[in-house]
Design an enzyme around this catalytic site. Structure first.
Site, PDB file in Angstrom:
ATOM      1  N   HIS A   8       0.857  -1.191   0.000  1.00 54.02           N
ATOM      2  CA  HIS A   8       0.000   0.000   0.000  1.00 54.02           C
ATOM      3  C   HIS A   8       0.891   1.238   0.000  1.00 54.02           C
ATOM      4  O   HIS A   8       1.275   1.745   1.049  1.00 54.02           O
ATOM      5  CB  HIS A   8      -0.920  -0.035   1.234  1.00 54.02           C
ATOM      6  CG  HIS A   8      -1.898   1.096   1.301  1.00 54.02           C
ATOM      7  ND1 HIS A   8      -3.027   1.047   2.102  1.00 54.02           N
ATOM      8  CD2 HIS A   8      -1.929   2.314   0.693  1.00 54.02           C
ATOM      9  CE1 HIS A   8      -3.705   2.181   1.981  1.00 54.02           C
ATOM     10  NE2 HIS A   8      -3.035   2.977   1.130  1.00 54.02           N
ATOM     11  N   HIS A  10       1.297   4.819  -2.644  1.00 55.09           N
ATOM     12  CA  HIS A  10       0.876   5.546  -3.846  1.00 55.09           C
ATOM     13  C   HIS A  10       2.119   6.188  -4.444  1.00 55.09           C
ATOM     14  O   HIS A  10       2.778   6.995  -3.762  1.00 55.09           O
ATOM     15  CB  HIS A  10      -0.128   6.643  -3.492  1.00 55.09           C
ATOM     16  CG  HIS A  10      -1.364   6.123  -2.813  1.00 55.09           C
ATOM     17  ND1 HIS A  10      -2.559   5.947  -3.462  1.00 55.09           N
ATOM     18  CD2 HIS A  10      -1.578   5.713  -1.523  1.00 55.09           C
ATOM     19  CE1 HIS A  10      -3.458   5.465  -2.617  1.00 55.09           C
ATOM     20  NE2 HIS A  10      -2.886   5.309  -1.430  1.00 55.09           N
ATOM     21  N   HIS A 188      -9.475   1.029  -0.987  1.00 52.16           N
ATOM     22  CA  HIS A 188      -9.428   1.742   0.282  1.00 52.16           C
ATOM     23  C   HIS A 188     -10.839   1.691   0.882  1.00 52.16           C
ATOM     24  O   HIS A 188     -11.821   1.987   0.184  1.00 52.16           O
ATOM     25  CB  HIS A 188      -9.061   3.209   0.072  1.00 52.16           C
ATOM     26  CG  HIS A 188      -7.615   3.455  -0.227  1.00 52.16           C
ATOM     27  ND1 HIS A 188      -6.949   2.851  -1.256  1.00 52.16           N
ATOM     28  CD2 HIS A 188      -6.702   4.258   0.395  1.00 52.16           C
ATOM     29  CE1 HIS A 188      -5.689   3.272  -1.262  1.00 52.16           C
ATOM     30  NE2 HIS A 188      -5.508   4.125  -0.266  1.00 52.16           N
ATOM     31  N   GLU A 191     -11.152   3.805   6.027  1.00 55.86           N
ATOM     32  CA  GLU A 191     -10.100   4.760   6.418  1.00 55.86           C
ATOM     33  C   GLU A 191     -10.796   5.913   7.139  1.00 55.86           C
ATOM     34  O   GLU A 191     -10.560   6.138   8.321  1.00 55.86           O
ATOM     35  CB  GLU A 191      -9.326   5.250   5.182  1.00 55.86           C
ATOM     36  CG  GLU A 191      -8.195   6.223   5.524  1.00 55.86           C
ATOM     37  CD  GLU A 191      -7.488   6.795   4.297  1.00 55.86           C
ATOM     38  OE1 GLU A 191      -8.058   6.726   3.185  1.00 55.86           O
ATOM     39  OE2 GLU A 191      -6.368   7.333   4.464  1.00 55.86           O
ATOM     40  N   ASP A 271       1.693   7.249   1.729  1.00 50.63           N
ATOM     41  CA  ASP A 271       2.218   8.412   0.993  1.00 50.63           C
ATOM     42  C   ASP A 271       3.442   8.925   1.747  1.00 50.63           C
ATOM     43  O   ASP A 271       3.373   9.957   2.440  1.00 50.63           O
ATOM     44  CB  ASP A 271       1.137   9.496   0.909  1.00 50.63           C
ATOM     45  CG  ASP A 271      -0.108   9.006   0.188  1.00 50.63           C
ATOM     46  OD1 ASP A 271      -0.075   8.922  -1.049  1.00 50.63           O
ATOM     47  OD2 ASP A 271      -1.087   8.660   0.877  1.00 50.63           O
TER      48      ASP A 271
HETATM   49  N1  ADE Z   1      -4.676   8.713  -2.298  1.00 52.32           N
HETATM   50  C1  ADE Z   1      -3.427   8.819  -1.845  1.00 52.32           C
HETATM   51  N2  ADE Z   1      -3.369   8.514  -0.542  1.00 52.32           N
HETATM   52  C2  ADE Z   1      -4.628   8.195  -0.163  1.00 52.32           C
HETATM   53  C3  ADE Z   1      -5.216   7.777   1.058  1.00 52.32           C
HETATM   54  N3  ADE Z   1      -4.518   7.622   2.185  1.00 52.32           N
HETATM   55  N4  ADE Z   1      -6.552   7.563   1.066  1.00 52.32           N
HETATM   56  C4  ADE Z   1      -7.281   7.710  -0.033  1.00 52.32           C
HETATM   57  N5  ADE Z   1      -6.776   8.089  -1.200  1.00 52.32           N
HETATM   58  C5  ADE Z   1      -5.455   8.329  -1.278  1.00 52.32           C
HETATM   59 ZN    ZN Z   2      -3.651   4.780   0.452  1.00 47.36          ZN
END
Ligand code: ADE
Ligand code: ZN
Length: 332
Positions: A8, A10, A188, A191, A271
């Site tokens: 996970h 991006h 996702h 969250e 990220d």
């Molecule tokens: N795009 C990049 N990071 C994300 C995250 N944590 N949740 C949803 N979309 C994303």
């Molecule tokens: Zn993510």
């Protein structure tokens, strides 16, 4: 070093401030400031949306195949240093299409970096194409159809961006097409949205992993299902702190409860350029805050390969390196 798979992350979330400034300069794009400290001072978020707003803004600097290559190559190099041996990387083609960048450019740049990582770093890497929830279900279908000429460049599809207000049902058609094309599926969920998004992602999108899934813990029946069906959760501790999707003290992070409930959890960076750490930083932070034992860390390493989309031969090769898993000689 204990091998891990990262499941996970991006690629667009690995855009470090220094690289953003370099790429903006070479493309003649004017950033809000040329000062990296000033730019970094904007990296304080109230929630997912406040992060996404800055993340999308910065991506306007990416224009050329070289930019996409350099972005992925920098992450892959850093991941290899972190002890990551296999990575399944999300990317958001709709963002780049919206910025006027053709899919060919994105796939060529990311694809070249993946090939180099395999060849030069011995790092196994695959791409997962994500649909942006806030652009809706029809756009997801259209994006998938447009990406099919590049089918050999990605192993699966995912679902990201704003969760609340964009339930899984909207993307059932796109995920149905992906399934019929033999693509792997993740989303996702849980969250910021509730446990119903986790259940609907499983039932309506037929996903094989849940990204985050923290809020699944609010529903005991769902927790039992995740355990019984061994559905992986790709957990991102430093991301949860930065976006306030977990308690402010990492010692209270839901990872502890997920482990105690016997869920198939994995550790990931999400990220890393925005949330203060790569895979190894996440491992270090939770090891300290939750007093993880060596055998729990071995379990997390094992889970990461079990939850991956690797073929059986590669999976077994990595698992054999982790204590607690019988090697080929002992297995028989
Ligand atoms: N795009 C990049 N990071 C994300 C995250 N944590 N949740 C949803 N979309 C994303
Ligand atoms: Zn993510």
């Amino acid at each position: 070093m204990r091998p891990f798979a990262e499941l996970h992350v991006h690629l667009e979330g690995t855009f470090e401030v220094e690289q953003f400034v370099d790429i903006a300069r070479r493309n003649g794009v004017t950033p809000p400031s040329w000062d990296v400290d000033e730019l970094r001072s904007r990296y304080a978020f109230d929630d997912l949306q406040s992060f996404l707003d800055l993340y999308y803004e910065n991506l306007g600097a990416l224009r050329t195949e070289e930019d996409f290559h350099d972005l992925a190559a920098a992450y892959l190099k850093r991941a290899a240093l972190a002890g990551v041996r296999h990575t399944e990387m999300f990317f958001d083609p709709q963002t780049h299409l919206g910025n006027g960048i053709p899919l060919e450019v994105v796939f060529a740049g990311f694809g070249a970096a993946v090939d180099e990582a395999r060849r030069d770093l011995g790092l196994s890497a695959d791409l997962i194409l994500c649909f942006l929830r806030d652009l809706g279900g029809d756009a997801a279908v259209e994006t998938l159809r447009a990406a099919m000429p590049f089918r050999d460049r990605f192993v699966g599809v995912g679902l990201d961006s704003t969760e609340v207000g964009y339930p899984p049902a909207l993307y059932a058609e796109a995920f149905g097409i992906a399934r019929s094309e033999g693509l792997r599926r993740v989303a996702h969920a849980g969250e910021e949205g509730g446990p119903e998004n986790v259940r609907d992602a499983l039932d309506l999108l037929h996903v094989e992993r849940i990204d985050h899934g923290n809020r699944a813990l609010e529903d005991p029946d769902l927790v039992a299902r995740l355990r019984d069906e061994r559905i992986p959760l790709t957990v991102c501790p430093l991301s949860n702190l930065a976006l306030k999707t977990a308690p402010p003290d990492l010692a209270d992070h839901p990872l502890r409860r997920m482990l105690d409930e016997g869920l198939l959890v994995t550790l990931n960076s999400d990220d890393p350029a925005y949330f203060g750490g790569y895979h190894d930083d996440n491992v270090r932070a939770v090891t300290e805050a939750l007093a993880l034992t060596d055998s729990e860390l071995d379990l997390l390493a094992r889970n990461s390969f079990e939850a991956s989309f690797l073929g059986e031969t590669d999976r077994a090769r990595f698992l054999a390196e982790i204590p607690g898993v019988p090697g080929p000689l002992e297995a028989g």
